[in-house]
Design an enzyme around this catalytic site. Structure first.
Site, PDB file in Angstrom:
ATOM      1  N   CYS A  93       0.808  -1.228   0.000  1.00 25.90           N
ATOM      2  CA  CYS A  93       0.000   0.000   0.000  1.00 25.90           C
ATOM      3  C   CYS A  93       0.842   1.279   0.000  1.00 25.90           C
ATOM      4  O   CYS A  93       0.319   2.370  -0.203  1.00 25.90           O
ATOM      5  CB  CYS A  93      -0.974   0.002   1.178  1.00 25.90           C
ATOM      6  SG  CYS A  93      -2.024  -1.447   1.193  1.00 25.90           S
TER       7      CYS A  93
ATOM      8  N   HIS B  58      -2.917   7.070   2.198  1.00 22.82           N
ATOM      9  CA  HIS B  58      -3.434   5.771   1.749  1.00 22.82           C
ATOM     10  C   HIS B  58      -4.799   5.542   2.386  1.00 22.82           C
ATOM     11  O   HIS B  58      -4.987   5.761   3.574  1.00 22.82           O
ATOM     12  CB  HIS B  58      -2.458   4.669   2.153  1.00 22.82           C
ATOM     13  CG  HIS B  58      -3.034   3.299   1.994  1.00 22.82           C
ATOM     14  ND1 HIS B  58      -3.618   2.882   0.828  1.00 22.82           N
ATOM     15  CD2 HIS B  58      -3.158   2.267   2.881  1.00 22.82           C
ATOM     16  CE1 HIS B  58      -4.061   1.647   0.984  1.00 22.82           C
ATOM     17  NE2 HIS B  58      -3.800   1.257   2.224  1.00 22.82           N
TER      18      HIS B  58
ATOM     19  N   ASN C  48     -10.249  -0.135   0.135  1.00 20.14           N
ATOM     20  CA  ASN C  48      -8.793  -0.052   0.143  1.00 20.14           C
ATOM     21  C   ASN C  48      -8.268  -0.635  -1.170  1.00 20.14           C
ATOM     22  O   ASN C  48      -8.359  -1.841  -1.394  1.00 20.14           O
ATOM     23  CB  ASN C  48      -8.260  -0.836   1.355  1.00 20.14           C
ATOM     24  CG  ASN C  48      -6.749  -0.822   1.462  1.00 20.14           C
ATOM     25  OD1 ASN C  48      -6.049  -0.476   0.511  1.00 20.14           O
ATOM     26  ND2 ASN C  48      -6.249  -1.220   2.613  1.00 20.14           N
TER      27      ASN C  48
HETATM   28  O1  UT7 Z   1      -3.572  -1.143   4.023  1.00 21.20           O
HETATM   29  C1  UT7 Z   1      -3.714  -1.565   5.348  1.00 21.20           C
HETATM   30  C2  UT7 Z   1      -4.897  -2.471   5.392  1.00 21.20           C
HETATM   31  N1  UT7 Z   1      -5.414  -2.807   6.663  1.00 21.20           N
HETATM   32  C3  UT7 Z   1      -6.122  -2.002   7.477  1.00 21.20           C
HETATM   33  O2  UT7 Z   1      -6.279  -0.839   7.298  1.00 21.20           O
HETATM   34  C4  UT7 Z   1      -6.735  -2.653   8.675  1.00 21.20           C
HETATM   35  C5  UT7 Z   1      -6.708  -1.836   9.901  1.00 21.20           C
HETATM   36  N2  UT7 Z   1      -7.569  -2.470  10.872  1.00 21.20           N
HETATM   37  C6  UT7 Z   1      -8.906  -2.284  10.879  1.00 21.20           C
HETATM   38  O3  UT7 Z   1      -9.404  -1.512  10.102  1.00 21.20           O
HETATM   39  C7  UT7 Z   1      -9.722  -3.008  11.893  1.00 21.20           C
HETATM   40  O4  UT7 Z   1      -8.870  -3.751  12.744  1.00 21.20           O
HETATM   41  C8  UT7 Z   1     -10.756  -3.951  11.221  1.00 21.20           C
HETATM   42  C9  UT7 Z   1     -11.838  -3.117  10.560  1.00 21.20           C
HETATM   43  C10 UT7 Z   1     -10.073  -4.833  10.185  1.00 21.20           C
HETATM   44  C11 UT7 Z   1     -11.388  -4.867  12.259  1.00 21.20           C
HETATM   45  O5  UT7 Z   1     -11.972  -4.089  13.284  1.00 21.20           O
HETATM   46  P1  UT7 Z   1     -11.839  -4.570  14.796  1.00 21.20           P
HETATM   47  O6  UT7 Z   1     -12.570  -3.603  15.610  1.00 21.20           O
HETATM   48  O7  UT7 Z   1     -10.375  -4.753  15.043  1.00 21.20           O
HETATM   49  O8  UT7 Z   1     -12.642  -5.949  14.779  1.00 21.20           O
HETATM   50  P2  UT7 Z   1     -12.176  -7.400  15.155  1.00 21.20           P
HETATM   51  O9  UT7 Z   1     -11.304  -7.959  14.064  1.00 21.20           O
HETATM   52  O10 UT7 Z   1     -11.630  -7.400  16.551  1.00 21.20           O
HETATM   53  O11 UT7 Z   1     -13.558  -8.162  15.147  1.00 21.20           O
HETATM   54  C12 UT7 Z   1     -14.598  -7.801  16.050  1.00 21.20           C
HETATM   55  C13 UT7 Z   1     -15.790  -8.666  15.760  1.00 21.20           C
HETATM   56  C14 UT7 Z   1     -15.476 -10.166  15.749  1.00 21.20           C
HETATM   57  O12 UT7 Z   1     -16.573 -10.832  16.348  1.00 21.20           O
HETATM   58  P3  UT7 Z   1     -16.500 -11.354  17.861  1.00 21.20           P
HETATM   59  O13 UT7 Z   1     -15.314 -12.288  17.904  1.00 21.20           O
HETATM   60  O14 UT7 Z   1     -16.307 -10.124  18.700  1.00 21.20           O
HETATM   61  O15 UT7 Z   1     -17.816 -12.026  18.026  1.00 21.20           O
HETATM   62  C15 UT7 Z   1     -15.426 -10.503  14.292  1.00 21.20           C
HETATM   63  O16 UT7 Z   1     -15.753 -11.852  14.025  1.00 21.20           O
HETATM   64  O17 UT7 Z   1     -16.342  -8.366  14.467  1.00 21.20           O
HETATM   65  C16 UT7 Z   1     -16.497  -9.591  13.727  1.00 21.20           C
HETATM   66  N3  UT7 Z   1     -16.317  -9.307  12.314  1.00 21.20           N
HETATM   67  C17 UT7 Z   1     -17.308  -8.961  11.483  1.00 21.20           C
HETATM   68  N4  UT7 Z   1     -18.637  -8.815  11.679  1.00 21.20           N
HETATM   69  C18 UT7 Z   1     -19.374  -8.430  10.616  1.00 21.20           C
HETATM   70  C19 UT7 Z   1     -15.145  -9.312  11.621  1.00 21.20           C
HETATM   71  N5  UT7 Z   1     -15.373  -8.985  10.337  1.00 21.20           N
HETATM   72  C20 UT7 Z   1     -16.716  -8.751  10.235  1.00 21.20           C
HETATM   73  C21 UT7 Z   1     -17.543  -8.368   9.166  1.00 21.20           C
HETATM   74  N6  UT7 Z   1     -18.858  -8.208   9.398  1.00 21.20           N
HETATM   75  N7  UT7 Z   1     -17.061  -8.124   7.922  1.00 21.20           N
END
Ligand code: UT7
Length: 319
Positions: free
Chosen positions: A113, A246, A276
């Protein structure tokens, strides 16, 4: 000798695909989760068979038109991509062929990225050395090809697209300062940890990410590298007209702007409509801001990237 951007273009494939469209396609997700955590509402996905060089070709033609040039005028082509058409030849060589140019130096840059910021910095150094005069710098990605559509934590975040700029030798800057960094110790928080060997995929061919680790890393380095670039140019951050980071997550953009004491009114945001698009996101955002009239000639822009590697960097320039 300095270098200056003289044309910008971009291209997005197909119709916009909404968060609800993804849910309708069977991904266990919803608009509220994706929009509240990332700001993403739409992304574009390439058609079967549509490659990074195809998208890059469309964006390049628009950038060349904006610069008032033809492909034959270009003597350097650098493509930033992590989703190349082939292992080799480079996507830059394929793009050169599609554009009908037979003589430009052409190669790819792989910095995920941060790729566009890396490629623009490299092009600037070629031009300042006097070896080349007119560069086409392209970010082109088809990340949809490396997504595991059963992993809802990653597949909803990315989209496909391309952006391109023409960078020309100039007597006045142009590019005011650049900074590039990498720290391979963080290689495992964002990766596609697979390869091809003996006709087989070895390892995992899909994008894997520790989202929270990436989030924290991105917020810290985007603010730091912007400050580094401002210091190198002797300019306070308040003199930057537009921050073009980005586009990964609107919360990362907000946190970066806050650390830099910049209002979100001075940040170009396209992640809501594009998702992204990795190396394509910065030139896509630049093109959106230029074509809707917010970014104008004479404005000072801070372009920033952060991504797998880990890599990060910034380019401060005056249009
Ligand atoms: O170029 C760089 C690219 N990467 C990034 O920019 C990523 C940066 N990170 C982020 O943007 C965030 O960490 C995410 C958006 C990817 C994730 O957010 P989070 O608040 O860290 O969520 P999490 O991964 O801790 O997941 C929380 C919950 C989980 O459920 P439980 O275990 O709490 O029941 C996941 O299973 O959200 C659930 N979950 C979803 N629910 C609905 C994960 N993905 C999804 C989804 N829809 N797409």
């Amino acid at each position: 000798m300095f270098s200056r951007i003289t044309g910008v273009g971009s291209f997005l494939p197909g119709p916009a695909v909404s968060n609800d469209d993804l849910a309708r396609r069977g991904i266990e997700t919803n608009d509220d989760w994706i929009a509240s955590r990332t700001g993403i509402r739409f992304r574009h996905l390439a058609e079967d068979g549509q490659t990074a060089s195809d998208l890059g070709c469309e964006a390049s033609q628009r950038a060349l038109q904006a610069a008032g040039l033809t492909a034959a005028d270009i003597d350097l082509i650098i493509v930033a991509t992590s989703t190349p058409d082939f292992i080799f030849p480079s996507t830059a060589c394929l793009l050169q062929c599609k554009l009908g140019n037979r003589s430009a130096t052409a190669f790819d840059v792989q910095a995920v990225c941060s790729g566009f910021v890396y490629a623009l910095t490299i092009a600037e150094k070629f031009i300042r050395s006097g070896s080349h005069r007119r560069a086409l710098v392209v970010g082109a990605e088809v990340f949809s090809r490396i997504l595991d559509w059963s992993d809802r934590g990653t597949c909803v975040l990315f989209g496909d697209g391309a952006g391109a700029v023409v960078l020309e030798a100039a007597e006045q800057p142009g590019i005011l300062a650049t900074a590039l960094h990498a720290d391979g110790a963080h290689h495992d928080i964002l990766s596609v940890p697979g390869s091809i060997c003996g006709g087989q995929v070895v390892g995992d061919p899909f994008l894997r990410m520790d989202g929270q680790a990436v989030f924290k890393f991105a917020v810290r380095v985007l603010a730091e590298v912007a400050e580094e670039c401002c210091a190198a140019a002797g300019l306070p951050a308040a003199d930057v007209d537009w921050l073009i980071p980005h586009q990964a997550n609107v919360r990362i953009l907000e946190a970066t702007a806050k650390r830099m004491k910049m209002s979100m009114d001075k940040v170009i945001v396209t992640v809501d409509r594009h998702g992204n698009t990795s190396a394509a996101s910065v030139p896509l955002a630049l093109d959106v801001g230029l074509r809707d009239g917010r970014i104008r000639s004479g404005h000072r822009l801070m372009l920033e990237g952060v991504g797998g590697g880990f890599t990060w960097g910034a380019v401060l320039l005056q249009l």
